[in-house]
Design an enzyme around this catalytic site. Sequence first.
Site, PDB file in Angstrom:
ATOM      1  N   ASP A 158       0.834  -1.207   0.000  1.00 25.62           N
ATOM      2  CA  ASP A 158       0.000   0.000   0.000  1.00 25.62           C
ATOM      3  C   ASP A 158       0.869   1.258   0.000  1.00 25.62           C
ATOM      4  O   ASP A 158       0.356   2.378  -0.066  1.00 25.62           O
ATOM      5  CB  ASP A 158      -1.019  -0.005   1.155  1.00 25.62           C
ATOM      6  N   GLU A 163      -1.787  -5.513   8.827  1.00 28.64           N
ATOM      7  CA  GLU A 163      -0.946  -4.923   9.883  1.00 28.64           C
ATOM      8  C   GLU A 163      -1.544  -5.145  11.268  1.00 28.64           C
ATOM      9  O   GLU A 163      -2.765  -5.118  11.443  1.00 28.64           O
ATOM     10  CB  GLU A 163      -0.789  -3.414   9.630  1.00 28.64           C
ATOM     11  N   GLU A 206       9.054  -4.073  10.715  1.00 32.53           N
ATOM     12  CA  GLU A 206       9.457  -2.776  10.164  1.00 32.53           C
ATOM     13  C   GLU A 206      10.049  -1.887  11.248  1.00 32.53           C
ATOM     14  O   GLU A 206       9.428  -1.670  12.300  1.00 32.53           O
ATOM     15  CB  GLU A 206       8.252  -2.085   9.495  1.00 32.53           C
TER      16      GLU A 206
HETATM   17  O1  KIV Z   1       3.441  -1.181   1.573  1.00 35.23           O
HETATM   18  C1  KIV Z   1       4.620  -1.492   1.719  1.00 35.23           C
HETATM   19  O2  KIV Z   1       5.501  -1.148   0.941  1.00 35.23           O
HETATM   20  C2  KIV Z   1       4.953  -2.288   2.884  1.00 35.23           C
HETATM   21  C3  KIV Z   1       6.395  -2.491   3.188  1.00 35.23           C
HETATM   22  C4  KIV Z   1       6.773  -1.508   4.204  1.00 35.23           C
HETATM   23  C5  KIV Z   1       6.674  -3.865   3.619  1.00 35.23           C
HETATM   24  O3  KIV Z   1       4.092  -2.703   3.603  1.00 35.23           O
END
Ligand code: KIV
Length: 280
Positions: free
Chosen positions: A44, A114, A182
């Site tokens: 995203d 998430e 992250e």
């Molecule tokens: O959306 C994204 O690029 C992510 C990365 C931070 C893994 O979720």
Amino acid sequence: MKKTAKKIISFKKKGKKITALTAYDYSTAKYFDKAGVDIILVGDSLAQVALGYGSTTQVSTEEMLIFTKAVSRGVEEALVVADMPFLSYHISIEEAVKNAGLFIQSGAQAVKIEGASPYILQVVERLTQNGIPVMGHLGFTPQYINTIGGHYVSGRDTQTTLEILRLAQSLEKAGAFSVVLEMVPAESSNFITQRLNIPTIGIGGGKFCDGQILVSDDILGKYDNFCPKFARQYSSLKDIIFNVARAYCNDVEKGNFPSISESFTLDNEEAQKLESYTQN
Ligand code: KIV
């Protein structure tokens, strides 16, 4: 051969480092796949780098689905994971299953969500029960930016590291096949990685994670509004794009483009006929 979520778990057991990159379009996905990238995430993060929004909270399911279809069409071997956008899995488990199903029908083989609240764990459980592999995402979780209040490193001490480990273990128990860490210090990620059966995929998570992921626009050097400390830039695509556009404008303005070989031409006879034609 197509990589599956199961195969990705087996890489951890074999000690093979897992490679992952985000991609948002057909051609980039195709070349990442040819290069042997194990996981291609339709992240995203496309909200900022492809659509110019200020935050990932602004991208919709409908928009994410278009990019997921484009990426999936370019990939033969990598596992395609689609990021479920903000609020697409928060309202009810039923809605989460329905939306995740749309991503699978669009060509992804797994989804990423998430957090690991009790509700999120239920979502993970239900999705896996329904045949939808789930990648978790802990540490800094961008979809919660408005409550977190900034881009902060998580797991800076023993207590918070133990909390991330507890959440990661709950995700594993709920059925997640991997978890993104992250912005977590390297030592903390190592501690967590050693205590999980599923692979950890780091982004700003240090070298001890089972795999690494980066945002494609960061490694390609295409997005320059912001480049995080943990991203390694392998190219400066923004300069290449700029120079190519400048050279093109120059050629057009000076009459150097197109050349004869870049044009369609008439055969001699037809060209002469056309030239000597006088309109009454
Ligand atoms: O959306 C994204 O690029 C992510 C990365 C931070 C893994 O979720």
